[in-house]
Design an enzyme around this catalytic site. Sequence first.
Site, PDB file in Angstrom:
ATOM      1  N   SER A  31       0.879  -1.287  -0.005  1.00 46.90           N
ATOM      2  CA  SER A  31      -0.004  -0.075   0.041  1.00 46.90           C
ATOM      3  C   SER A  31       0.901   1.257   0.116  1.00 46.90           C
ATOM      4  CB  SER A  31      -0.775  -0.128   1.318  1.00 46.90           C
ATOM      5  OG  SER A  31      -1.757  -0.874   1.371  1.00 46.90           O
ATOM      6  N   GLY A  88       5.994  -0.922   0.154  1.00 48.81           N
ATOM      7  CA  GLY A  88       6.820   0.287   0.306  1.00 48.81           C
ATOM      8  C   GLY A  88       7.257   0.258   1.863  1.00 48.81           C
ATOM      9  N   ASP A  90       8.424   3.313   5.242  1.00 49.65           N
ATOM     10  CA  ASP A  90       8.415   4.490   5.742  1.00 49.65           C
ATOM     11  C   ASP A  90       9.940   4.886   6.094  1.00 49.65           C
ATOM     12  OD1 ASP A  90       5.776   5.391   5.467  1.00 49.65           O
ATOM     13  OD2 ASP A  90       5.370   3.835   7.158  1.00 49.65           O
ATOM     14  N   GLY A 103       0.792   5.280   6.023  1.00 48.29           N
ATOM     15  CA  GLY A 103      -0.452   5.274   5.456  1.00 48.29           C
ATOM     16  C   GLY A 103      -1.599   4.518   5.997  1.00 48.29           C
ATOM     17  N   GLU A 109      -0.923  -5.202   5.857  1.00 51.37           N
ATOM     18  CA  GLU A 109       0.406  -5.370   5.225  1.00 51.37           C
ATOM     19  C   GLU A 109       1.338  -6.573   6.174  1.00 51.37           C
ATOM     20  OE1 GLU A 109       1.418  -0.981   3.236  1.00 51.37           O
ATOM     21  OE2 GLU A 109       1.875  -1.568   5.531  1.00 51.37           O
TER      22      GLU A 109
END
Length: 229
Positions: A31, A88, A90, A103, A109
């Site tokens: 995401s 992805g 952070d 997010g 996830e």
Amino acid sequence: MNSADQRELKKHVGKEAVKHVKDGMVLGLGSGTTIKYMVDALSERIKNEGLDIIGVPTSNKTKRYAESLGITTKDVDKVDHIDLTIDGADQIDKNFQGIKGGGAAHLMEKIVAINSDRNMWIVDESKMVKKLNYPLPLEVIPYGSGQLYRRLNRMGLHPKFRQSGHGGKLTTDSGDYIIDLGLPEITTPVQLGEKLDSMTGIVEHGLFLNIVNTIIVEHADGPETIEAR
Ligand SMILES: O=C[C@H](O)[C@H](O)[C@H](O)COP(=O)(O)O
């Protein structure tokens, strides 16, 4: 790095990642903004090469977006395995431990990640750091979350409820709240993760420890692939 440069790096790394996708794969779809570019590139490959891919989305947003581009998706409980998840992050530290959930998607996830044969993270170079210092997201059950907040505060963990853009507390796809811990630096992620795992009311924290296999870091002069495990 300005946001236009970062956007370009995210786009490039999204394209780079889909080179690792093979026909017939069950693919976890992470995401976030970087993953949106990856999903764009994936749908191009599916269309151009006729690949047979099943995507396992990690958020309602990714599911809607992938399906809008014609990608077949299945719920995590409807597949018997996941070959590879591309997501992805952070931040990633020098030991390849990561923070995710900027997010608000880290619970789903992590469920998809731990059920995947391999995990690949794709990031722009600004996200590679010596020590983690990104606000650490906790997905928490709404019931008793005020008490949990006070407990985290007493522990000196600098909690803050994440707010939605429309006012009020943000709720996740699972109907929970997010509390971000504003820690100046996470020096012992494993110990912190264990502590948070033991606290009632926290569904999942955003520390992803010993999960990633491959990281693709996008630099201004091109991608770098790191085998982490
Ligand atoms: O909850 C969100 C996810 O963990 C994202 O993968 C992470 O926040 C990175 O997002 P972005 O690619 O938008 O920087």
